[in-house]
Write a protein that holds these residues in place. Structure first.
Motif, short mmCIF file in Angstrom:
data_model
loop_
_atom_site.label_atom_id
_atom_site.label_comp_id
_atom_site.label_asym_id
_atom_site.label_seq_id
_atom_site.Cartn_x
_atom_site.Cartn_y
_atom_site.Cartn_z
N LEU A 41 0.81 -1.09 0.01
CA LEU A 41 0.03 -0.01 0.26
C LEU A 41 0.82 1.38 0.11
O LEU A 41 0.71 2.21 -0.89
CB LEU A 41 -0.85 -0.09 1.08
CG LEU A 41 -1.88 1.21 1.22
CD1 LEU A 41 -2.75 1.38 0.18
CD2 LEU A 41 -2.82 1.08 2.51
N ALA A 42 1.98 1.43 0.90
CA ALA A 42 2.81 2.40 0.76
C ALA A 42 3.56 2.86 -0.51
O ALA A 42 3.44 4.02 -0.85
CB ALA A 42 3.88 2.16 2.12
N GLU A 43 3.73 1.52 -1.33
CA GLU A 43 4.65 1.92 -2.56
C GLU A 43 3.49 2.25 -3.54
O GLU A 43 3.65 3.10 -4.41
CB GLU A 43 5.03 0.48 -3.00
CG GLU A 43 6.15 -0.01 -2.17
CD GLU A 43 6.86 -1.42 -2.65
OE1 GLU A 43 7.91 -1.72 -2.17
OE2 GLU A 43 6.27 -1.84 -3.42
N TRP A 44 2.29 1.54 -3.31
CA TRP A 44 1.15 1.93 -4.37
C TRP A 44 0.88 3.58 -4.00
O TRP A 44 0.82 4.34 -5.17
CB TRP A 44 0.04 1.26 -4.18
CG TRP A 44 -1.15 1.43 -5.01
CD1 TRP A 44 -1.32 0.67 -6.04
CD2 TRP A 44 -2.13 2.43 -4.92
NE1 TRP A 44 -2.61 0.97 -6.66
CE2 TRP A 44 -3.11 2.06 -5.74
CE3 TRP A 44 -2.68 3.25 -3.88
CZ2 TRP A 44 -4.29 2.94 -5.98
CZ3 TRP A 44 -3.63 4.03 -4.02
CH2 TRP A 44 -4.65 3.87 -4.90
N GLN A 45 0.91 3.84 -3.10
CA GLN A 45 0.80 5.20 -2.78
C GLN A 45 1.85 6.32 -3.25
O GLN A 45 1.51 7.53 -4.06
CB GLN A 45 0.43 5.70 -1.21
CG GLN A 45 -0.78 5.09 -0.64
CD GLN A 45 -0.85 4.94 0.78
OE1 GLN A 45 0.03 5.21 1.57
NE2 GLN A 45 -2.30 5.36 1.23
N ARG A 46 2.92 5.73 -3.14
CA ARG A 46 4.19 6.70 -3.81
C ARG A 46 4.16 6.90 -5.02
O ARG A 46 4.11 7.83 -5.86
CB ARG A 46 5.55 6.16 -3.13
CG ARG A 46 5.53 6.44 -1.71
CD ARG A 46 7.09 6.27 -1.33
NE ARG A 46 7.48 4.92 -1.61
CZ ARG A 46 7.16 3.90 -0.34
NH1 ARG A 46 6.76 4.29 0.62
NH2 ARG A 46 7.52 2.73 -0.59
N ALA A 47 3.69 5.66 -5.84
CA ALA A 47 3.66 5.56 -7.07
C ALA A 47 2.35 6.33 -7.85
O ALA A 47 2.63 7.33 -8.65
CB ALA A 47 3.45 4.16 -7.55
N CYS A 48 1.25 6.65 -7.03
CA CYS A 48 0.26 7.42 -7.45
C CYS A 48 0.48 8.70 -7.13
O CYS A 48 0.37 9.58 -8.12
CB CYS A 48 -0.97 7.14 -6.42
SG CYS A 48 -2.48 7.92 -6.70
N ASP A 49 1.06 9.13 -6.27
CA ASP A 49 1.57 10.42 -5.83
C ASP A 49 2.93 10.92 -7.30
O ASP A 49 2.92 12.03 -7.54
CB ASP A 49 2.45 10.77 -4.72
CG ASP A 49 1.40 10.78 -3.43
OD1 ASP A 49 0.14 10.72 -3.92
OD2 ASP A 49 1.65 10.27 -2.27
N ALA A 50 3.61 10.03 -7.54
CA ALA A 50 4.54 10.21 -8.58
C ALA A 50 3.90 10.26 -9.99
O ALA A 50 4.65 10.32 -10.97
CB ALA A 50 5.80 9.19 -8.25
N GLY A 51 2.73 9.82 -10.15
CA GLY A 51 2.09 9.57 -11.43
C GLY A 51 2.67 8.35 -12.20
O GLY A 51 2.41 8.31 -13.56
N ARG A 52 2.89 7.25 -11.38
CA ARG A 52 3.49 6.01 -12.12
C ARG A 52 2.70 4.73 -11.40
O ARG A 52 3.02 3.66 -11.60
CB ARG A 52 4.88 5.68 -11.67
CG ARG A 52 5.81 6.99 -12.08
CD ARG A 52 7.38 6.47 -11.74
NE ARG A 52 7.63 5.71 -10.59
CZ ARG A 52 7.94 6.18 -9.32
NH1 ARG A 52 8.56 7.32 -9.44
NH2 ARG A 52 8.21 5.23 -8.21
#
Length: 100
Positions: A41-52
């Motif tokens: 979930l943490a990686e998914w949220q970072r990817a979302c924030d980064a547009g990836r």
């Protein structure tokens, strides 16, 4: 915890927080237990924030969107944190080593 979905022949492994939200999830398919997802979930949220987000979802999948307390029809088996870490490590290694 882990759950088996016989309709798709998939084992689901979950790490949940104190409120029952899935924070990491692994999915292993078929008799060979082929990893098809190993999402954080943490990686998914970072990817979302980064547009990836699309790239992350395509490679690692997603975690469940509802807390465990709201799931219907599952019969989870308890799993030690060491047991989850072993499955997580192997699944991430296999998924990360695939061309992508």
């Amino acid at each position: 915890m882990r759950c088996y979905w016989d309709e798709e022949d998939v084992w689901f492994y979950f790490e949940v927080d104190a409120e029952g939200w899935v924070i990491r999830q692994v999915e292993l398919e078929g008799p060979e237990l082929t990893p098809i997802a190993a999402a954080s979930l943490a990686e998914w949220q970072r990817a979302c924030d980064a547009g990836r987000l699309d790239a992350y979802d395509n490679r690692f999948g997603t975690t469940a969107e509802l807390p465990v307390s709201e799931w219907d029809g599952h019969d989870p088996e308890k799993l030690t944190s060491e047991g989850f870490e072993e499955v997580w490590g192997l699944a991430r290694q296999q998924i990360s080593s695939r061309p992508g």
